[in-house]
Design a protein around this motif. Structure first.
Motif, PDB file in Angstrom:
ATOM      1  N   LYS A 165       0.749  -1.168   0.006  1.00 34.82           N
ATOM      2  CA  LYS A 165       0.337   0.150  -0.647  1.00 34.82           C
ATOM      3  C   LYS A 165       1.087   1.288  -0.319  1.00 34.82           C
ATOM      4  CE  LYS A 165      -4.408  -2.053   2.436  1.00 34.82           C
ATOM      5  NZ  LYS A 165      -4.888  -1.788   3.596  1.00 34.82           N
ATOM      6  N   ASN A 166       2.233   1.413  -0.099  1.00 39.14           N
ATOM      7  CA  ASN A 166       3.390   2.468   0.401  1.00 39.14           C
ATOM      8  C   ASN A 166       4.025   2.182  -0.519  1.00 39.14           C
ATOM      9  OD1 ASN A 166       1.814   4.082   3.173  1.00 39.14           O
ATOM     10  ND2 ASN A 166       1.776   1.541   3.704  1.00 39.14           N
ATOM     11  N   PRO A 167       4.046   2.442  -2.202  1.00 38.10           N
ATOM     12  CA  PRO A 167       5.018   2.133  -2.790  1.00 38.10           C
ATOM     13  C   PRO A 167       6.091   3.537  -2.747  1.00 38.10           C
ATOM     14  CG  PRO A 167       3.438   3.051  -4.159  1.00 38.10           C
ATOM     15  CD  PRO A 167       2.601   2.666  -2.219  1.00 38.10           C
ATOM     16  N   ASN A 168       5.895   4.388  -1.854  1.00 45.31           N
ATOM     17  CA  ASN A 168       6.207   5.853  -1.575  1.00 45.31           C
ATOM     18  C   ASN A 168       7.441   5.899  -0.391  1.00 45.31           C
ATOM     19  OD1 ASN A 168       3.899   5.653  -0.135  1.00 45.31           O
ATOM     20  ND2 ASN A 168       4.985   8.037   1.039  1.00 45.31           N
ATOM     21  N   ILE A 169       7.583   4.544  -0.032  1.00 38.41           N
ATOM     22  CA  ILE A 169       8.778   3.344   0.727  1.00 38.41           C
ATOM     23  C   ILE A 169       9.536   2.947   0.542  1.00 38.41           C
ATOM     24  CG2 ILE A 169       8.758   2.770   2.914  1.00 38.41           C
ATOM     25  CD1 ILE A 169       5.955   3.368   4.536  1.00 38.41           C
ATOM     26  N   THR A 170      10.931   3.585  -0.075  1.00 35.26           N
ATOM     27  CA  THR A 170      12.271   3.038  -0.225  1.00 35.26           C
ATOM     28  C   THR A 170      12.693   2.661   1.160  1.00 35.26           C
ATOM     29  OG1 THR A 170      12.796   5.372  -0.500  1.00 35.26           O
ATOM     30  CG2 THR A 170      11.657   4.560  -2.100  1.00 35.26           C
ATOM     31  N   HIS A 171      13.125   2.814   2.073  1.00 34.58           N
ATOM     32  CA  HIS A 171      13.958   2.952   2.442  1.00 34.58           C
ATOM     33  C   HIS A 171      13.017   1.634   4.261  1.00 34.58           C
ATOM     34  CE1 HIS A 171      16.265   5.035   0.509  1.00 34.58           C
ATOM     35  NE2 HIS A 171      17.396   4.661   0.870  1.00 34.58           N
ATOM     36  N   TYR A 172      13.551   0.552   4.350  1.00 35.82           N
ATOM     37  CA  TYR A 172      12.662  -0.260   5.208  1.00 35.82           C
ATOM     38  C   TYR A 172      14.004  -0.849   6.688  1.00 35.82           C
ATOM     39  CZ  TYR A 172       8.418  -0.384   3.321  1.00 35.82           C
ATOM     40  OH  TYR A 172       6.935   0.011   2.530  1.00 35.82           O
ATOM     41  N   THR A 173      13.721  -0.628   7.978  1.00 31.29           N
ATOM     42  CA  THR A 173      14.399  -1.333   8.457  1.00 31.29           C
ATOM     43  C   THR A 173      14.283  -1.717   9.770  1.00 31.29           C
ATOM     44  OG1 THR A 173      16.302   0.299   8.811  1.00 31.29           O
ATOM     45  CG2 THR A 173      16.676  -0.946  10.583  1.00 31.29           C
ATOM     46  N   ILE A 174      13.844  -2.621   9.698  1.00 33.62           N
ATOM     47  CA  ILE A 174      12.928  -3.760  10.777  1.00 33.62           C
ATOM     48  C   ILE A 174      14.483  -3.947  11.975  1.00 33.62           C
ATOM     49  CG2 ILE A 174      11.148  -5.844  11.028  1.00 33.62           C
ATOM     50  CD1 ILE A 174      11.040  -3.074   9.468  1.00 33.62           C
ATOM     51  N   THR A 175      14.083  -4.632  12.642  1.00 42.28           N
ATOM     52  CA  THR A 175      14.830  -4.706  14.319  1.00 42.28           C
ATOM     53  C   THR A 175      14.260  -5.827  14.584  1.00 42.28           C
ATOM     54  OG1 THR A 175      15.377  -2.675  14.380  1.00 42.28           O
ATOM     55  CG2 THR A 175      15.247  -4.248  16.336  1.00 42.28           C
ATOM     56  N   VAL A 176      14.266  -7.225  14.491  1.00 38.08           N
ATOM     57  CA  VAL A 176      14.161  -8.566  15.432  1.00 38.08           C
ATOM     58  C   VAL A 176      14.511  -8.869  16.637  1.00 38.08           C
ATOM     59  CG1 VAL A 176      12.309  -8.919  13.386  1.00 38.08           C
ATOM     60  CG2 VAL A 176      14.578 -10.280  13.041  1.00 38.08           C
ATOM     61  N   SER A 177      14.238  -9.728  17.471  1.00 39.39           N
ATOM     62  CA  SER A 177      14.485 -11.028  18.100  1.00 39.39           C
ATOM     63  C   SER A 177      14.933 -11.933  17.432  1.00 39.39           C
ATOM     64  CB  SER A 177      14.008 -10.355  19.527  1.00 39.39           C
ATOM     65  OG  SER A 177      12.715 -11.092  19.786  1.00 39.39           O
ATOM     66  N   ASN A 178      15.690 -12.991  18.054  1.00 36.86           N
ATOM     67  CA  ASN A 178      15.615 -14.406  17.797  1.00 36.86           C
ATOM     68  C   ASN A 178      14.814 -15.351  17.876  1.00 36.86           C
ATOM     69  OD1 ASN A 178      18.013 -13.968  16.922  1.00 36.86           O
ATOM     70  ND2 ASN A 178      20.031 -14.473  18.329  1.00 36.86           N
ATOM     71  N   GLU A 179      13.959 -14.571  19.400  1.00 41.34           N
ATOM     72  CA  GLU A 179      12.948 -15.342  19.871  1.00 41.34           C
ATOM     73  C   GLU A 179      11.094 -15.160  18.770  1.00 41.34           C
ATOM     74  OE1 GLU A 179      15.034 -13.427  21.200  1.00 41.34           O
ATOM     75  OE2 GLU A 179      15.371 -14.357  23.400  1.00 41.34           O
ATOM     76  N   THR A 180      11.279 -14.087  18.178  1.00 42.02           N
ATOM     77  CA  THR A 180      10.210 -13.830  17.272  1.00 42.02           C
ATOM     78  C   THR A 180      10.390 -14.348  15.343  1.00 42.02           C
ATOM     79  OG1 THR A 180      11.365 -11.512  16.709  1.00 42.02           O
ATOM     80  CG2 THR A 180      10.122 -11.678  18.776  1.00 42.02           C
ATOM     81  N   ILE A 181      12.012 -14.398  15.441  1.00 38.74           N
ATOM     82  CA  ILE A 181      11.973 -14.695  13.114  1.00 38.74           C
ATOM     83  C   ILE A 181      13.652 -14.963  13.636  1.00 38.74           C
ATOM     84  CG2 ILE A 181      12.034 -12.352  12.983  1.00 38.74           C
ATOM     85  CD1 ILE A 181      11.579 -13.560   9.946  1.00 38.74           C
ATOM     86  N   SER A 182      13.665 -15.858  13.184  1.00 39.61           N
ATOM     87  CA  SER A 182      15.340 -16.628  13.608  1.00 39.61           C
ATOM     88  C   SER A 182      15.773 -15.568  11.956  1.00 39.61           C
ATOM     89  CB  SER A 182      16.114 -18.195  12.844  1.00 39.61           C
ATOM     90  OG  SER A 182      15.255 -18.516  11.293  1.00 39.61           O
ATOM     91  N   LYS A 183      17.563 -15.034  11.949  1.00 43.18           N
ATOM     92  CA  LYS A 183      18.084 -14.866  10.720  1.00 43.18           C
ATOM     93  C   LYS A 183      18.061 -15.187   9.778  1.00 43.18           C
ATOM     94  CE  LYS A 183      19.599 -11.363  14.297  1.00 43.18           C
ATOM     95  NZ  LYS A 183      18.503 -10.119  13.899  1.00 43.18           N
ATOM     96  N   GLU A 184      17.632 -16.298   9.482  1.00 43.70           N
ATOM     97  CA  GLU A 184      17.860 -17.387   8.645  1.00 43.70           C
ATOM     98  C   GLU A 184      16.300 -16.353   7.943  1.00 43.70           C
ATOM     99  OE1 GLU A 184      18.954 -18.842  11.176  1.00 43.70           O
ATOM    100  OE2 GLU A 184      21.113 -18.980  10.683  1.00 43.70           O
TER     101      GLU A 184
END
Length: 509
Positions: free
Chosen positions: A468-487
């Motif tokens: 819904k937001n093609p104008n957003i060109t840069h994303y940074t998502i900070t996660v923890s290993n408990e929620t999603i693995s790095k792979e």
């Protein structure tokens, strides 16, 4: 090979000099997500590359640079091969080391001390030099109340004693009193950033903004306990009677905070008249309107960057409406409270009702999204808070959708002082569709948004935001290993980039 005329070469170099001076004058990174020292190294390399092209380029570069960083110039008579000429310096920027309590310069990425005696000697020579252009002193990293004393140790001259000092930032802690602020006023003309880690004295807060609101662009607020709303106070301050809109209710959170707010309010009224000169200068660019008791001044009108946690929904609405120049906003919210309030909407269908019953048990007592909400003198019930939250939330989305704003960078992170953060982030992975849709609608209402940073993960949330937001060109998502693995995170980010050519960067930390 086409060779440009000398006058065109000089013109281009002068444009580059303006860019170099601009970057050297910055007290913060060039961009919210930038790296200050990395940017500084890039500018140094650019200066050297230009200087080494030819004698003509070196001469043009040297004659047009006016900002010195950490005395990177040679004294007059010894500056034949110096890129920065002492006689051209208008602004001198110095760096201060918090831990070691001394000035320093970076040499090959290593901090080297500049003793105060050397600082003063160089300042003296620069200020008394014939035909000097030296006008302003910029100081970076002098920002705590116990560091103000260093200003008195600096060599006294017009450029350091006549309100010609600019501070990168200053911390407004509870230990800062009016005496320290008044002392600062005598030496400091500009402050770019204000750090607030605990609730300050309200009178000190107002006096700070009366003096420096015209130059303040960045505010960072992070506190666990508060007796009044900083946003409400600054967005609608009544200069005549020393009371701000909406503060009466907020100050009633406890008998202690009520009495302290009352005494601060009365003393703020008296200081208003004694500080008329500084007040007039700052209020000139602050939007003010006459309303009954007097002029209500908006001290948030010049803000460009705001980092605030925890923030309530009504504070967020007030902040965005009161800050027309805002281009970056960072907010800390309690995800449990967010989901709880949204899941308690009226006219719920069965899916919503079942989830509402689940989340009614998850009501968080951090009270961050609905701070000290009152109705007819009493604290609101959970149900009343939910109604109030959803009203503010809907109003905010409507306002953002219907009005132009300059916010192009948004950061949202989980902030809670009561519950386990990891458990919250795990539960957010399975948040229902209609709640994810609410958050997507909120993010999508920022029409100029180009950079998004979020500190939690939900695949459906990210898929919908990207779609819904093609104008957003840069994303940074900070996660923890408990929620999603790095792979899995790497695999997901790769898929996003392959499917969406408009995205320049999709980074998962």
């Amino acid at each position: 090979m086409i060779r440009l005329p000398i006058y065109l070469q000089k013109y281009i170099i002068k444009i580059l000099c303006n860019h170099i001076d601009y970057c050297n004058s910055l007290m913060k990174p060039n961009g919210v997500f930038g790296d200050y020292r990395n940017d500084e190294q890039k500018i140094k390399k650019l200066m050297i590359k230009i200087a080494l092209v030819s004698k003509e380029w070196f001469k043009t570069l040297s004659n047009n640079l006016i900002i010195s960083v950490d005395f990177n110039f040679k004294e007059k008579g010894k500056d034949q091969y110096s890129i920065i000429k002492s006689g051209n310096v208008e602004i001198l920027k110095l760096h201060f080391d918090h831990d070691e309590q001394h000035f320093y310069q970076m040499v090959n990425s290593i901090p080297i001390e500049i003793p105060i005696e050397i600082v003063n000697e160089k300042l003296m020579r620069l200020s008394i030099m014939e035909q000097t252009n030296f006008k302003y002193l910029y100081l970076r990293n002098i920002n705590n109340d116990f560091e103000i004393d260093i200003l008195d140790k600096i060599y006294q001259c017009k450029q350091t004693n006549d309100q010609s000092i600019t501070l990168c930032e200053f911390s407004l802690s509870p230990y800062v009193d009016l005496e320290k602020i008044n002392h600062l006023k005598k030496r400091v003309s500009k402050i770019f950033a204000l750090l607030i880690y605990e609730t300050p004295n309200i009178q000190v807060l107002i006096e700070t903004f009366k003096k420096w609101s015209n130059t303040l662009e960045y505010i960072n607020v992070n506190y666990s306990k508060r007796s009044f709303s900083i946003i409400d106070t600054l967005s609608s301050y009544n200069d005549d009677i020393g009371a701000s809109s909406g503060r009466d209710n907020n100050s009633s959170s406890s008998s202690d905070s009520s009495s302290s707010s009352s005494s601060s309010s009365s003393s703020s009224s008296s200081s208003s008249s004694s500080s008329s000169s500084s007040s007039s200068s700052s209020s000139s660019s602050s939007s003010s309107s006459s309303s009954g008791g007097g002029n209500k001044i908006n001290y948030l009108s010049n803000l460009k960057v705001y980092d605030y946690s925890p923030i309530s929904i009504n504070e967020l609405e007030t902040l965005i409406k009161s800050s027309p120049k805002l281009n970056f906003i960072s907010i800390g919210i309690c995800l449990n409270s967010f989901l709880f309030y949204l899941s308690n909407e009226t006219n719920q269908n069965q899916e919503k009702k079942e989830f509402s019953e689940y989340y009614s048990q998850k009501h968080c007592f951090c009270n961050s999204l609905c701070f000290n909400e009152f109705r007819e003198g009493n604290l609101m019930t959970k149900h009343e808070k939910s109604i109030n939250f959803n009203n503010h939330f809907s109003n905010l989305i409507k306002y953002l959708s219907e009005n132009e704003n300059t916010i192009n960078q948004l950061r949202i992170y989980n902030y809670c002082s009561f519950n386990n953060q990891i458990q919250m982030l795990k539960e957010f992975l399975n948040a229902p569709n209609y709640l994810i849709g609410k958050l997507v609608s909120f993010i999508s209402s920022f029409k100029c948004l180009q950079t998004l940073e979020i500190h939690f993960f939900n695949e459906q949330l990210l898929n919908e935001i990207v779609f819904k937001n093609p104008n957003i060109t840069h994303y940074t998502i900070t996660v923890s290993n408990e929620t999603i693995s790095k792979e899995d995170a790497l695999k997901y980010s790769t898929e996003i980039l392959l499917k969406n050519s408009n995205i320049i960067e999709f980074k998962i930390n």
